[in-house]
Design a protein around this motif. Sequence first.
Motif, PDB file in Angstrom:
ATOM      1  N   MET A   1     -11.407   4.938  -1.928  1.00 46.92           N
ATOM      2  CA  MET A   1     -10.614   3.812  -2.397  1.00 46.92           C
ATOM      3  C   MET A   1      -9.182   4.288  -2.631  1.00 46.92           C
ATOM      4  O   MET A   1      -8.954   5.253  -3.336  1.00 46.92           O
ATOM      5  N   ARG A   2      -8.257   3.598  -2.033  1.00 40.38           N
ATOM      6  CA  ARG A   2      -6.848   3.954  -2.170  1.00 40.38           C
ATOM      7  C   ARG A   2      -6.217   3.100  -3.256  1.00 40.38           C
ATOM      8  O   ARG A   2      -6.375   1.886  -3.262  1.00 40.38           O
ATOM      9  N   ILE A   3      -5.518   3.740  -4.154  1.00 39.81           N
ATOM     10  CA  ILE A   3      -4.873   3.027  -5.255  1.00 39.81           C
ATOM     11  C   ILE A   3      -3.364   3.071  -5.054  1.00 39.81           C
ATOM     12  O   ILE A   3      -2.782   4.147  -4.904  1.00 39.81           O
ATOM     13  N   GLU A   4      -2.756   1.898  -5.028  1.00 37.73           N
ATOM     14  CA  GLU A   4      -1.303   1.781  -4.961  1.00 37.73           C
ATOM     15  C   GLU A   4      -0.789   1.646  -6.393  1.00 37.73           C
ATOM     16  O   GLU A   4      -1.041   0.623  -7.045  1.00 37.73           O
ATOM     17  N   VAL A   8      -1.193  -1.643  -8.919  1.00 37.26           N
ATOM     18  CA  VAL A   8      -2.109  -1.576 -10.052  1.00 37.26           C
ATOM     19  C   VAL A   8      -1.359  -1.819 -11.358  1.00 37.26           C
ATOM     20  O   VAL A   8      -1.827  -2.573 -12.218  1.00 37.26           O
TER      21      VAL A   8
END
Length: 138
Positions: A1-4, A8
């Motif tokens: 899962m990529r978190i920006e 966020v």
Amino acid sequence: MRIEATEVAQQLSDILKGIKTEYEHLDREVRYYDLECTDLLHALEFMEIDNDMRLNISQQLQDNRKKRRVIKNERERLQPLYDVSEGHPHLVYEFEKAKWRAEKIECIQKHRMYTPRIRTDMQQAFDKANRRNDIAGG
């Protein structure tokens, strides 16, 4: 899962604002139904009315209480989140500040250029690579 990070931070800030807004809206609605109930009860108490009107007011009172219960239950479910957000009033500001900092870091990273410390003979190759990255958008 990529978190920006910026997304966020914005979402968390929006969620906290939304919790407060929704809770306060529900609170106003409960107060509205409380006052309407009082009006209906006073109508039964003070007005001289026939049986049809008494039945009508009783129906309105029942509708009022049912609507109030729904709103009150919604507010009650939101209460724990509202308490957390109100217990930490600076959280919205902190997430907005974190978003700004993340945006600043992203901007710096986009424009970052490597400058060789020892192998200065490689500078032209690094400059060419930086231009290629600028054209490619990253």
